[in-house]
Motif scaffolding. Structure first.
Motif, mmCIF file in Angstrom:
data_model
loop_
_atom_site.group_PDB
_atom_site.id
_atom_site.type_symbol
_atom_site.label_atom_id
_atom_site.label_comp_id
_atom_site.label_asym_id
_atom_site.label_seq_id
_atom_site.Cartn_x
_atom_site.Cartn_y
_atom_site.Cartn_z
ATOM 1 N N UNK A 29 12.685 79.662 30.412
ATOM 2 C CA UNK A 29 13.977 79.409 31.069
ATOM 3 C C UNK A 29 14.383 77.944 31.014
ATOM 4 N N UNK A 30 13.510 77.081 30.552
ATOM 5 C CA UNK A 30 13.772 75.644 30.530
ATOM 6 C C UNK A 30 14.151 75.227 29.101
ATOM 7 N N UNK A 31 15.358 74.697 28.893
ATOM 8 C CA UNK A 31 15.776 74.310 27.541
ATOM 9 C C UNK A 31 14.816 73.337 26.841
ATOM 10 N N UNK A 32 14.161 72.456 27.582
ATOM 11 C CA UNK A 32 13.197 71.547 26.948
ATOM 12 C C UNK A 32 11.885 72.241 26.617
ATOM 13 N N UNK A 33 11.703 73.466 27.098
ATOM 14 C CA UNK A 33 10.562 74.282 26.703
ATOM 15 C C UNK A 33 9.243 73.982 27.380
ATOM 16 N N UNK A 34 9.256 73.227 28.461
ATOM 17 C CA UNK A 34 8.000 72.918 29.158
ATOM 18 C C UNK A 34 8.275 72.589 30.616
ATOM 19 N N UNK A 35 7.240 72.759 31.421
ATOM 20 C CA UNK A 35 7.313 72.364 32.819
ATOM 21 C C UNK A 35 7.187 70.848 32.869
ATOM 22 N N UNK A 36 7.924 70.222 33.738
ATOM 23 C CA UNK A 36 7.900 68.764 33.838
ATOM 24 C C UNK A 36 6.580 68.215 34.354
ATOM 25 N N UNK B 246 15.110 68.763 35.817
ATOM 26 C CA UNK B 246 14.474 70.073 35.652
ATOM 27 C C UNK B 246 14.447 70.550 34.206
ATOM 28 N N UNK B 247 14.575 69.629 33.276
ATOM 29 C CA UNK B 247 14.525 69.994 31.862
ATOM 30 C C UNK B 247 15.725 70.790 31.392
ATOM 31 N N UNK B 248 16.776 70.825 32.200
ATOM 32 C CA UNK B 248 17.989 71.550 31.837
ATOM 33 C C UNK B 248 18.041 72.976 32.353
ATOM 34 N N UNK B 249 17.032 73.397 33.111
ATOM 35 C CA UNK B 249 16.973 74.783 33.568
ATOM 36 C C UNK B 249 18.183 75.160 34.429
ATOM 37 N N UNK B 250 18.571 74.295 35.344
ATOM 38 C CA UNK B 250 19.681 74.603 36.258
ATOM 39 C C UNK B 250 20.992 74.797 35.495
ATOM 40 N N UNK B 251 21.310 73.897 34.625
ATOM 41 C CA UNK B 251 22.576 73.980 33.889
ATOM 42 C C UNK B 251 22.568 75.167 32.926
ATOM 43 N N UNK B 252 21.419 75.453 32.333
ATOM 44 C CA UNK B 252 21.331 76.593 31.419
ATOM 45 C C UNK B 252 21.551 77.894 32.173
#
Length: 78
Positions: A13-20, A49-55
């Motif tokens: 679910x995270x566009x950057x593909x990893x947990x921060x 959040x690695x872009x998760x919220x906006x995605x």
């Protein structure tokens, strides 16, 4: 995260593909602590959040977001 299945589901679910990592919070913290960089910022939250919220917002609710580039050196829009 101990459960590999849950970790994989979250990372998907995270566009950057990893947990921060804790180190990922250094940039936002320095930005907010620096008077020169954040002097006009108040009463806001910084999502790191690695872009998760906006995605999820754009996918689930059909929101369209426009990002306007700003030239920080001249304080004007590009």
């Amino acid at each position: 995260m101990k459960n590999p299945t849950k970790k994989a589901a979250l990372e998907a679910r995270i566009p950057l593909g990893r947990i921060g990592d804790p180190e990922d919070m250094a940039g936002p913290a320095v930005f907010l602590a620096c008077e020169e960089m954040s002097r006009y910022v108040n009463a806001t939250g910084v999502l790191a959040d690695g872009g998760m919220h906006i995605a999820e917002l754009s996918f689930c609710h059909g929101f369209i977001f426009a990002f306007v580039p700003i030239d920080l050196k001249s304080n004007s829009l590009e």
